[in-house]
Design a protein around this motif. Sequence first.
Motif, PDB file in Angstrom:
ATOM      1  N   ALA A  68       9.326  -1.507  -8.883  1.00 29.75           N
ATOM      2  CA  ALA A  68       9.514  -2.650  -7.987  1.00 29.75           C
ATOM      3  C   ALA A  68      10.731  -3.477  -8.394  1.00 29.75           C
ATOM      4  O   ALA A  68      11.497  -3.945  -7.539  1.00 29.75           O
ATOM      5  N   VAL A  75       3.028 -11.797  -6.634  1.00 29.82           N
ATOM      6  CA  VAL A  75       4.278 -12.303  -7.199  1.00 29.82           C
ATOM      7  C   VAL A  75       4.005 -13.507  -8.087  1.00 29.82           C
ATOM      8  O   VAL A  75       4.655 -13.698  -9.118  1.00 29.82           O
ATOM      9  N   ASP A 113      10.335  -9.904  -8.822  1.00 26.47           N
ATOM     10  CA  ASP A 113      10.710 -11.278  -8.471  1.00 26.47           C
ATOM     11  C   ASP A 113      12.009 -11.588  -9.205  1.00 26.47           C
ATOM     12  O   ASP A 113      11.981 -11.916 -10.397  1.00 26.47           O
ATOM     13  N   ALA A 131       8.067  -8.689  -1.494  1.00 24.80           N
ATOM     14  CA  ALA A 131       6.884  -9.246  -2.150  1.00 24.80           C
ATOM     15  C   ALA A 131       6.590 -10.652  -1.657  1.00 24.80           C
ATOM     16  O   ALA A 131       5.479 -11.151  -1.820  1.00 24.80           O
ATOM     17  N   GLU A 136       7.995  -5.345  -3.047  1.00 20.24           N
ATOM     18  CA  GLU A 136       6.628  -4.911  -3.351  1.00 20.24           C
ATOM     19  C   GLU A 136       6.572  -3.428  -3.054  1.00 20.24           C
ATOM     20  O   GLU A 136       6.785  -3.002  -1.915  1.00 20.24           O
ATOM     21  N   SER A 171       9.288   0.300   0.507  1.00 21.93           N
ATOM     22  CA  SER A 171       8.745  -0.952   0.011  1.00 21.93           C
ATOM     23  C   SER A 171       8.838  -2.039   1.067  1.00 21.93           C
ATOM     24  O   SER A 171       9.539  -1.888   2.075  1.00 21.93           O
ATOM     25  N   SER A 231       4.834  -6.073  -7.680  1.00 24.60           N
ATOM     26  CA  SER A 231       5.926  -6.931  -7.224  1.00 24.60           C
ATOM     27  C   SER A 231       7.059  -7.047  -8.231  1.00 24.60           C
ATOM     28  O   SER A 231       6.852  -7.014  -9.448  1.00 24.60           O
ATOM     29  N   CYS A 254       1.814  -1.796  -4.278  1.00 25.30           N
ATOM     30  CA  CYS A 254       1.625  -3.251  -4.179  1.00 25.30           C
ATOM     31  C   CYS A 254       1.886  -3.989  -5.488  1.00 25.30           C
ATOM     32  O   CYS A 254       1.278  -5.036  -5.748  1.00 25.30           O
TER      33      CYS A 254
END
Length: 462
Positions: free
Chosen positions: A178, A349, A260, A218, A252, A215, A258, A256
Amino acid sequence: MKLFSKETYIKRRARLKELVGSGIIFLPGNNEASLNYADNHYRFRQDSTFLYYFGLNEAGLNAAIDCDSREEILFGNEFTVEDIIWIGQQEGLKSKSEKVGISDLRPSNSVIDFIAAAKGRKVHYLPPYRADILNTLSDLLDQTREHISKGSSVELIDAVIQQRSYKSSEELEQMTEAVNISGLMHINAMRSAATGKFEYETVADIYQTAKAHNSYLAYPAIFSINGQILHNHYHGNQMTEGRMVLNDSGAENAMCYSGDITRTFPVNGKFSTKQKEIYDIVLDMETSSIESLKPRLLYKDVHLASNKLMISKLKDLGLLKGDVEEMVNLGVGGLFMPHGLGHMIGMDVHDMENLGENRVGYREGLERSTQLGLKSLRLGKELEKDFVITVEPGLYFIPDLIEKWKAEKKFEDFINYEKLKEYYNFGGVRIEDDVLITENGSEILGNPIPKTTKEVETTMAS
């Protein structure tokens, strides 16, 4: 449908039973949510805790775990021929449930009789964050919505936090994927942005990059020349000469998990002297914070150390004056960084914050501050091995906030309000990475993402 091994989910549920001890654990899955009429739905996203223990990312499911009898039950309906007409042939729910170690599959409506038969026993559930789940729990448990809102199980909340806080090697593999997709989103954004383009044109490239790697985002992209607005989801500004763009966006992935990431860069591809001065302060805050990370270190102390560095550098620029330690203790830094240094990250997230921000990020004896900035620190407690956290210092010039403090004569012995006027059109800078706490230190997840001024300028030139 991507899943971990069957054994992973079996072990997670077995550990959950041990931690909770007795009673029935009821985990409702999410349902479809209508956009503007019943059959037009928002993108479906399963509840993260349901995913963690049962793995199935589809609507209309509920699950129960009996800690006493050891039963594990999935409630849901198989697709009908009428469903298949619209959505095509699907793998059966029985087959899917077996892949996550569940052999007891019951029709959706049988959950009513199951919960009714449990009358007099403790039914553990997590705080509901969707109205339909709140209503479902209210109906099943024959309690008012107000009672349900206040009656979630502390034992279950603490057990889930105890498990989900520590990321396994297979979770770290997903999180690294991710982050790497997130990194590509940022690199493509740097290459896409240019003087005269509109923000939404580059945001389109961010979304396209995520989708091209199977994807989603997120969270809604924060992308703006007005970086001083912390969560700016408006993308209608034209990117003009002399401005910087703050891009806070993450992917994401298919399972699932994440990413950031935040980067800030000049629209024209070259940092001005003033931009570089502020940018390098934030970069120093971020790199020094990451270098300090290790188990048993109070993350609140890392936030304060970063704040102290910022205040010291702003004093060198003539924007602040006076004793640095005193300014840190009084909360002067909140004017320039009105948010916390970071938070937990995983499938969410802001990982597990639906379970209660203070239960996830704090502990007994460690209270949240009321100071601007420090009060928004979502993670204040000691770091532990296998936590994954964000490190995201920022430095912002928010004219409305500066003028408010000035009118109140707040900290006027420390703040050079007159010189701050030179920065009213500056915006803001934030730099963020996702970091694994290791046995003796830390490790930034994923491939390097351009971060120094030279790296950013080189990327934009390419």
